[in-house]
Design a protein around this motif. Structure first.
Motif, mmCIF file in Angstrom:
data_model
loop_
_atom_site.group_PDB
_atom_site.id
_atom_site.type_symbol
_atom_site.label_atom_id
_atom_site.label_comp_id
_atom_site.label_asym_id
_atom_site.label_seq_id
_atom_site.Cartn_x
_atom_site.Cartn_y
_atom_site.Cartn_z
ATOM 1 N N GLY A 1 0.816 -1.205 0.000
ATOM 2 C CA GLY A 1 0.000 0.000 0.000
ATOM 3 C C GLY A 1 0.849 1.253 0.000
ATOM 4 N N ILE A 2 0.184 2.399 0.010
ATOM 5 C CA ILE A 2 0.888 3.671 -0.117
ATOM 6 C C ILE A 2 1.291 4.275 1.218
ATOM 7 C CG2 ILE A 2 -0.245 4.199 -2.307
ATOM 8 C CD1 ILE A 2 -2.095 6.117 -0.768
ATOM 9 N N PRO B 173 -6.818 6.924 -5.424
ATOM 10 C CA PRO B 173 -8.098 6.774 -6.114
ATOM 11 C C PRO B 173 -8.234 5.378 -6.708
ATOM 12 C CG PRO B 173 -7.059 8.858 -6.691
ATOM 13 C CD PRO B 173 -6.044 8.077 -5.908
ATOM 14 N N PRO B 174 -9.458 4.920 -6.972
ATOM 15 C CA PRO B 174 -9.679 3.547 -7.454
ATOM 16 C C PRO B 174 -8.809 3.150 -8.636
ATOM 17 C CG PRO B 174 -11.763 4.582 -6.938
ATOM 18 C CD PRO B 174 -10.726 5.652 -6.788
ATOM 19 N N GLU C 296 -10.020 -8.484 -7.571
ATOM 20 C CA GLU C 296 -11.055 -9.340 -6.991
ATOM 21 C C GLU C 296 -11.206 -9.164 -5.488
ATOM 22 O OE1 GLU C 296 -13.020 -10.994 -8.968
ATOM 23 O OE2 GLU C 296 -11.821 -10.382 -10.707
ATOM 24 N N ARG C 297 -10.460 -8.245 -4.901
ATOM 25 C CA ARG C 297 -10.475 -8.073 -3.456
ATOM 26 C C ARG C 297 -11.646 -7.187 -3.027
ATOM 27 N NH1 ARG C 297 -5.134 -9.088 -1.407
ATOM 28 N NH2 ARG C 297 -5.886 -8.338 0.620
ATOM 29 N N LEU C 298 -11.869 -7.125 -1.709
ATOM 30 C CA LEU C 298 -12.929 -6.298 -1.132
ATOM 31 C C LEU C 298 -12.394 -4.901 -0.867
ATOM 32 C CD1 LEU C 298 -15.744 -5.942 0.155
ATOM 33 C CD2 LEU C 298 -14.771 -6.860 2.293
ATOM 34 N N PHE C 299 -13.121 -3.870 -1.363
ATOM 35 C CA PHE C 299 -12.678 -2.485 -1.230
ATOM 36 C C PHE C 299 -13.733 -1.627 -0.535
ATOM 37 C CE2 PHE C 299 -10.356 -4.123 -4.889
ATOM 38 C CZ PHE C 299 -9.066 -3.703 -4.623
ATOM 39 N N TYR C 300 -13.240 -0.512 0.022
ATOM 40 C CA TYR C 300 -14.128 0.496 0.597
ATOM 41 C C TYR C 300 -13.574 1.860 0.220
ATOM 42 C CZ TYR C 300 -16.716 3.251 4.036
ATOM 43 O OH TYR C 300 -17.529 4.177 4.640
ATOM 44 N N GLN C 301 -14.412 2.711 -0.358
ATOM 45 C CA GLN C 301 -13.974 4.041 -0.776
ATOM 46 C C GLN C 301 -14.071 4.990 0.413
ATOM 47 O OE1 GLN C 301 -12.789 4.079 -3.961
ATOM 48 N NE2 GLN C 301 -11.806 5.995 -3.319
ATOM 49 N N HIS C 302 -12.946 5.213 1.065
ATOM 50 C CA HIS C 302 -12.913 6.047 2.271
ATOM 51 C C HIS C 302 -13.205 7.504 1.935
ATOM 52 C CE1 HIS C 302 -11.827 7.099 6.344
ATOM 53 N NE2 HIS C 302 -10.865 7.912 5.931
ATOM 54 N N THR D 282 -9.937 10.247 -2.699
ATOM 55 C CA THR D 282 -8.511 10.027 -2.942
ATOM 56 C C THR D 282 -7.937 8.840 -2.181
ATOM 57 O OG1 THR D 282 -7.903 11.573 -1.182
ATOM 58 C CG2 THR D 282 -8.130 12.466 -3.416
ATOM 59 N N THR D 283 -8.741 8.158 -1.385
ATOM 60 C CA THR D 283 -8.251 7.039 -0.578
ATOM 61 C C THR D 283 -9.147 5.820 -0.733
ATOM 62 O OG1 THR D 283 -7.407 8.615 1.062
ATOM 63 C CG2 THR D 283 -7.519 6.299 1.717
ATOM 64 N N THR D 284 -8.566 4.737 -1.225
ATOM 65 C CA THR D 284 -9.273 3.474 -1.403
ATOM 66 C C THR D 284 -8.700 2.458 -0.436
ATOM 67 O OG1 THR D 284 -9.518 3.971 -3.769
ATOM 68 C CG2 THR D 284 -9.944 1.698 -3.070
ATOM 69 N N LEU D 285 -9.553 1.845 0.364
ATOM 70 C CA LEU D 285 -9.117 0.860 1.349
ATOM 71 C C LEU D 285 -9.401 -0.546 0.845
ATOM 72 C CD1 LEU D 285 -10.616 2.576 4.533
ATOM 73 C CD2 LEU D 285 -8.397 2.991 3.436
ATOM 74 N N MET D 286 -8.455 -1.452 1.037
ATOM 75 C CA MET D 286 -8.616 -2.850 0.633
ATOM 76 C C MET D 286 -8.525 -3.751 1.848
ATOM 77 S SD MET D 286 -6.358 -5.056 -2.123
ATOM 78 C CE MET D 286 -4.920 -5.267 -1.052
ATOM 79 N N ARG D 287 -9.501 -4.644 1.993
ATOM 80 C CA ARG D 287 -9.540 -5.555 3.145
ATOM 81 C C ARG D 287 -8.381 -6.546 3.095
ATOM 82 N NH1 ARG D 287 -9.429 -7.901 7.775
ATOM 83 N NH2 ARG D 287 -11.357 -7.995 8.966
#
Length: 406
Positions: free
Chosen positions: A253-254, A286-287, A296-302, A305-310
């Motif tokens: 991640g970043i 961003p996405p 194919e992973r689970l994501f949440y758009q926080h 400018t920030t995309t979270l991946m489980r």
């Protein structure tokens, strides 16, 4: 002042004269390789080259700009650090383009936090992290190239000189007035948006007991800054609630804080209470910036400018091992608090990242590898429950008290 007096001599003379008109004594370090300085420096470019492991003759005959910049970068940092050890630095100023910024920034980064540091640069409107790092470096965009004194550059360079003078003179004024020294013990806390309730309550509880709290946003640079301040001796205890940067380091991640995250407190021997905040996620921009291999992973758009991946169960098991083994090397009084009910506002009942299997894998990875003498307190609540925050604050207070008595 640190810079190339062969190509930027006119500009450095102007800033030097402005600083001296403010009543400050200047000390100029020349880093120019191409020619002779516009005015005599206090430290010659040849001395800087030698401090960097080479000589001016070698750099000029080699005709390799990249090597010359690397040598002068090392030399400037070594000289600045030595001057600081001698107590001769009240503030530092550098100017330049990409090369000049790189050389001056290395010297500024070699100095402790708190010493005024100002860098006038043509690249200050872009990505400044390589130049600032985790130090309190102020960067001013030069707008035009640092090439001559004209109507615009005169104003910008004057502003820079007066800004540095103001910071230095403020310190002198405080010393003359005998300003009160804050004798509170300073502690560090790590926080993320999804662990804010826990971090806020812990901060308030510790502040009520008279401690000074520094809160670090766990975005990579935040974790690095805390580790740096621990090594520098500023921080005397840590509530490392949010260890999410380990996930970004593992998965890519970043917000990685580098491989040395979660090691400074152990090396320094200061009390630490550690939890697993936000290890349910890896951070991306961003996405469209998320690597295709994760599609194919689970994501949440926080936010935009920030995309979270489980994180997966396998990743959590590995994170548990990594966290445990870092703490196993610690010489510090250490307690781990593990909230079984969730590690973030997303990883809790009905949350977007709710994951009992992932939490169990994290727990098992840690439990299997954690040194037997390191206490691990298990809580049924999620990390943002007041009971968890109370335990974290209480445990840190107990460790601090034991350290004080010891």
């Amino acid at each position: 002042m640190i810079g190339a007096l062969d190509t930027k001599g006119q500009e450095y003379r102007f800033v030097r004269d402005t600083l001296e008109a403010c009543g400050l004594e200047t000390y100029v370090i020349d880093t120019g390789v191409l020619g002779e300085p516009a005015f005599p420096p206090d430290v010659s470019a040849g001395e800087v080259a030698r401090a960097g492991g080479s000589s001016m003759e070698e750099l000029r005959s080699g005709n390799d700009r990249g090597r010359a910049v690397a040598v002068m970068t090392r030399g400037a940092a070594n000289i600045a650090a030595e001057l600081e050890r001698q107590g001769l630095i009240g503030g530092v100023l550098g100017m330049g383009g990409t090369a000049g910024t790189t050389v001056a920034a290395s010297a500024l980064q070699a100095l402790p936090i708190g010493i005024p540091k100002l860098l006038v640069s043509t690249v200050a409107s872009g990505n400044t992290r390589p130049y600032v790092g985790v130090k309190d470096i102020m960067m001013m965009y030069s707008v035009v190239d640092i090439a001559g004194i004209n109507r615009l550059s005169r104003r910008i360079l004057s502003n820079a000189a007066y800004a540095l003078a103001g910071m230095i003179l403020r310190q002198q004024l405080e010393q003359q007035q005998g300003a009160d020294v804050d004798d509170k013990v300073t502690l560090g806390i790590t926080m993320f948006g999804v662990t804010t309730p826990c971090a806020t309550r812990v901060r308030e509880l510790l502040e009520d007991r008279g401690y000074d709290l520094l809160v670090f946003h766990a975005t990579g640079a935040g974790g690095q800054a805390m580790e740096e301040l621990i090594r520098a001796g500023y921080i005397k205890g840590v509530a490392d609630i949010t260890t999410t940067e380990l996930a970004d380091e593992l998965v890519g991640g970043i917000f990685s804080a580098g491989a040395g995250r979660l090691e400074a407190a152990g090396t320094a021997g200061i009390p630490q209470v550690v939890s697993v905040g936000a290890l349910d996620m890896v951070n991306f921009g961003p996405p469209e910036t998320v690597p295709g291999k994760f599609k194919e992973r689970l994501f949440y758009q926080h936010n935009p400018t920030t995309t979270l991946m489980r994180t997966t169960a396998a990743e959590n098991r590995e994170l548990g091992r990594i966290l445990a083994e870092k703490l196993n090397h610690s010489a510090a009084p250490t307690v781990v608090v593990f909230p079984r009910g969730g590690v973030s506002l997303l990883d809790m009942k009905d949350g977007a990242f709710e994951g009992t299997q992932e939490r169990q894998a994290l727990y098992e990875g840690m439990k299997q590898h954690l040194r037997a003498d390191i206490a691990m307190i298990e809580m049924e609540e999620d990390i943002n429950h007041t009971a968890v925050a109370d335990i974290i604050a209480g445990q840190l207070l107990s460790l601090l008290e034991l350290t004080r008595k010891g």
